[in-house]
Design a protein around this motif. Structure first.
Motif, mmCIF file in Angstrom:
data_model
loop_
_atom_site.group_PDB
_atom_site.id
_atom_site.type_symbol
_atom_site.label_atom_id
_atom_site.label_comp_id
_atom_site.label_asym_id
_atom_site.label_seq_id
_atom_site.Cartn_x
_atom_site.Cartn_y
_atom_site.Cartn_z
ATOM 1 N N VAL A 73 1.073 -1.141 0.139
ATOM 2 C CA VAL A 73 0.014 0.039 0.221
ATOM 3 C C VAL A 73 0.990 1.076 0.080
ATOM 4 C CG1 VAL A 73 -1.675 1.428 1.392
ATOM 5 C CG2 VAL A 73 -1.873 -1.316 1.054
ATOM 6 N N ILE A 74 0.931 1.895 -1.302
ATOM 7 C CA ILE A 74 1.996 3.077 -1.270
ATOM 8 C C ILE A 74 1.066 4.283 -1.332
ATOM 9 C CG2 ILE A 74 3.678 4.173 -2.554
ATOM 10 C CD1 ILE A 74 4.237 1.349 -1.661
ATOM 11 N N ASP A 75 1.298 5.117 -0.275
ATOM 12 C CA ASP A 75 0.794 6.400 -0.324
ATOM 13 C C ASP A 75 1.631 7.371 -1.014
ATOM 14 O OD1 ASP A 75 -0.243 8.984 0.424
ATOM 15 O OD2 ASP A 75 -1.015 8.239 2.342
ATOM 16 N N LEU A 76 1.336 8.026 -2.094
ATOM 17 C CA LEU A 76 2.524 8.603 -2.620
ATOM 18 C C LEU A 76 2.599 10.175 -1.851
ATOM 19 C CD1 LEU A 76 1.590 8.524 -6.510
ATOM 20 C CD2 LEU A 76 3.296 7.117 -5.145
ATOM 21 N N THR A 77 1.686 10.523 -1.084
ATOM 22 C CA THR A 77 2.095 11.773 -0.333
ATOM 23 C C THR A 77 3.221 11.470 0.836
ATOM 24 O OG1 THR A 77 0.540 11.176 1.323
ATOM 25 C CG2 THR A 77 -0.348 12.274 -0.515
ATOM 26 N N LYS A 78 3.380 10.325 1.019
ATOM 27 C CA LYS A 78 4.631 10.090 1.968
ATOM 28 C C LYS A 78 5.913 10.383 1.212
ATOM 29 C CE LYS A 78 2.271 7.005 5.145
ATOM 30 N NZ LYS A 78 1.822 5.814 5.674
ATOM 31 N N ILE A 79 5.798 9.999 -0.128
ATOM 32 C CA ILE A 79 7.257 10.334 -0.925
ATOM 33 C C ILE A 79 7.478 11.824 -1.181
ATOM 34 C CG2 ILE A 79 8.191 9.795 -3.160
ATOM 35 C CD1 ILE A 79 6.632 7.030 -3.172
ATOM 36 N N GLU A 144 -3.372 8.222 -3.889
ATOM 37 C CA GLU A 144 -3.181 9.736 -3.733
ATOM 38 C C GLU A 144 -2.287 9.921 -5.102
ATOM 39 O OE1 GLU A 144 -4.605 11.779 -1.934
ATOM 40 O OE2 GLU A 144 -5.188 10.916 0.097
ATOM 41 N N ILE A 145 -2.721 9.313 -6.186
ATOM 42 C CA ILE A 145 -1.908 9.526 -7.518
ATOM 43 C C ILE A 145 -2.258 10.694 -8.004
ATOM 44 C CG2 ILE A 145 -2.325 6.868 -8.155
ATOM 45 C CD1 ILE A 145 -4.375 7.893 -10.040
ATOM 46 N N ASP A 146 -3.100 11.574 -7.519
ATOM 47 C CA ASP A 146 -3.262 13.002 -7.950
ATOM 48 C C ASP A 146 -2.206 13.837 -7.885
ATOM 49 O OD1 ASP A 146 -4.865 14.123 -5.530
ATOM 50 O OD2 ASP A 146 -5.403 12.103 -5.777
ATOM 51 N N THR A 147 -1.358 13.452 -6.576
ATOM 52 C CA THR A 147 -0.329 14.208 -6.158
ATOM 53 C C THR A 147 0.745 14.314 -7.237
ATOM 54 O OG1 THR A 147 0.858 12.144 -5.129
ATOM 55 C CG2 THR A 147 -0.599 13.748 -3.871
ATOM 56 N N THR A 148 0.633 13.278 -8.244
ATOM 57 C CA THR A 148 1.883 13.252 -9.331
ATOM 58 C C THR A 148 1.536 14.065 -10.675
ATOM 59 O OG1 THR A 148 0.725 11.421 -10.476
ATOM 60 C CG2 THR A 148 2.226 10.835 -8.681
ATOM 61 N N LEU A 149 0.016 14.658 -10.570
ATOM 62 C CA LEU A 149 -0.303 15.081 -11.815
ATOM 63 C C LEU A 149 0.420 16.598 -12.316
ATOM 64 C CD1 LEU A 149 -4.067 14.517 -11.671
ATOM 65 C CD2 LEU A 149 -2.247 13.103 -12.866
ATOM 66 N N ASN A 150 1.384 17.120 -11.401
ATOM 67 C CA ASN A 150 1.809 18.452 -11.772
ATOM 68 C C ASN A 150 3.504 17.884 -11.754
ATOM 69 O OD1 ASN A 150 -0.282 20.086 -11.813
ATOM 70 N ND2 ASN A 150 -0.170 20.188 -9.670
ATOM 71 N N LEU A 151 3.919 16.720 -11.653
ATOM 72 C CA LEU A 151 5.287 16.476 -11.792
ATOM 73 C C LEU A 151 5.467 16.277 -13.383
ATOM 74 C CD1 LEU A 151 5.428 13.799 -8.873
ATOM 75 C CD2 LEU A 151 6.042 15.932 -8.934
ATOM 76 N N ASP A 152 6.757 16.724 -13.671
ATOM 77 C CA ASP A 152 7.013 16.682 -15.045
ATOM 78 C C ASP A 152 7.165 15.019 -15.700
ATOM 79 O OD1 ASP A 152 7.179 19.388 -15.132
ATOM 80 O OD2 ASP A 152 9.413 19.595 -14.613
ATOM 81 N N PHE A 153 7.481 14.214 -14.699
ATOM 82 C CA PHE A 153 7.784 12.956 -15.139
ATOM 83 C C PHE A 153 6.587 11.968 -14.831
ATOM 84 C CE2 PHE A 153 9.792 13.856 -11.292
ATOM 85 C CZ PHE A 153 9.068 12.996 -10.206
ATOM 86 N N SER A 154 5.464 12.430 -14.661
ATOM 87 C CA SER A 154 4.298 11.743 -14.236
ATOM 88 C C SER A 154 3.829 10.856 -15.375
ATOM 89 C CB SER A 154 3.156 12.343 -13.773
ATOM 90 O OG SER A 154 2.470 13.286 -14.709
ATOM 91 N N ASP A 155 3.876 11.265 -16.667
ATOM 92 C CA ASP A 155 3.487 10.441 -17.881
ATOM 93 C C ASP A 155 4.248 9.137 -17.878
ATOM 94 O OD1 ASP A 155 1.830 12.364 -18.350
ATOM 95 O OD2 ASP A 155 2.554 12.807 -20.502
ATOM 96 N N ASP A 156 5.568 9.386 -17.563
ATOM 97 C CA ASP A 156 6.417 8.131 -17.552
ATOM 98 C C ASP A 156 6.319 7.159 -16.608
ATOM 99 O OD1 ASP A 156 7.973 9.021 -19.662
ATOM 100 O OD2 ASP A 156 9.631 9.716 -18.664
ATOM 101 N N PHE A 157 5.664 7.542 -15.410
ATOM 102 C CA PHE A 157 5.334 6.664 -14.341
ATOM 103 C C PHE A 157 4.149 5.946 -14.777
ATOM 104 C CE2 PHE A 157 2.688 6.319 -10.384
ATOM 105 C CZ PHE A 157 3.286 5.018 -10.085
ATOM 106 N N PHE A 158 2.942 6.560 -15.119
ATOM 107 C CA PHE A 158 1.813 5.845 -15.560
ATOM 108 C C PHE A 158 1.868 4.857 -16.896
ATOM 109 C CE2 PHE A 158 0.263 9.212 -13.146
ATOM 110 C CZ PHE A 158 -0.439 8.589 -12.226
ATOM 111 N N ALA A 159 2.982 5.156 -17.809
ATOM 112 C CA ALA A 159 3.271 4.536 -18.810
ATOM 113 C C ALA A 159 3.971 3.324 -18.207
ATOM 114 C CB ALA A 159 4.070 5.315 -19.990
#
Length: 206
Positions: A73-79, A144-159
């Motif tokens: 269980v990964i909570d992205l807000t902790k990263i 909390e995947i929405d925390t990544t949406l403003n990251l420049d590299f989020s496309d690569d993560f979901f890809a």
């Protein structure tokens, strides 16, 4: 125990309910997510805040564990988000190591592959470490995947997650690896570059 104490333990104002919370109301989504994840189906729960996504995740993970499924269980807000791409992915695989109790030092493993891109090291970690160390099915919940949406590299993560799904067709090992994404977003938000294939995998849970 007085009535006030019982009441205060029953009601929870916001936040994630513990798995055995007496006030949790089971919904059709509980069984749907459990059965789909048990069948190794990629899923996503993308709804507004305070709808019970995280509580659903915690309870589903506990049910899967009782069935012998390894879960993380990964909570992205902790990263966090104020990080370099290298720090972000290293934080991610460190959380996976802890949650899945894998006997590997993430930082050493990461540094030894410094010539590779961060996203390739992440996908290699899934294959060379997670799937190599764990013989049975693995379900990774990413909250909390929405925390990544403003990251420049989020496309690569979901890809990369989509890559893990598509590779099932050529490598049976990936059929043991399942992702469940949760957050305040729509599938179309996950890969923003119009020149890339959209995030078109998985089953939505209402």
């Amino acid at each position: 125990m007085n009535i006030y104490t019982k009441t205060s333990e029953f009601f929870v104002a916001g936040g994630t309910l513990r798995p055995d919370a007496p006030s949790y109301v089971k919904r059709p989504a509980d069984d749907e997510l459990f059965h789909l994840a048990s069948a190794s189906k990629f899923c996503y729960v993308l709804t507004p805040r305070q709808m019970g996504k995280s509580s659903l995740m915690v309870r589903t993970a506990r049910r899967l564990q009782r069935e012998g499924v390894r879960t993380a269980v990964i909570d992205l807000t902790k990263i966090g988000t104020d990080l370099s791409v290298e720090q972000w992915y290293l934080g991610l695989i460190t959380r996976l190591k802890v949650q899945l109790e894998i006997p590997v030092d993430p930082e050493t493993w990461w540094v030894e592959r410094a010539s590779l891109s961060a996203v390739q090291r992440f996908t290699d970690f899934l294959y060379e470490v997670v799937l190599a160390e764990i013989e049975g099915p693995v379900v990774i919940f990413v909250d909390e995947i929405d925390t990544t949406l403003n990251l420049d590299f989020s496309d690569d993560f979901f890809a990369a997650i989509r890559f893990a799904y598509n590779t099932r067709a050529s490598d049976p090992a990936y059929r043991r690896l399942t992702f469940v994404l949760l957050g305040v977003a729509a599938p179309a938000d996950l890969i923003k570059d119009p020149g890339r294939t959209p995030f078109n995998i998985g089953r939505g849970i209402d």
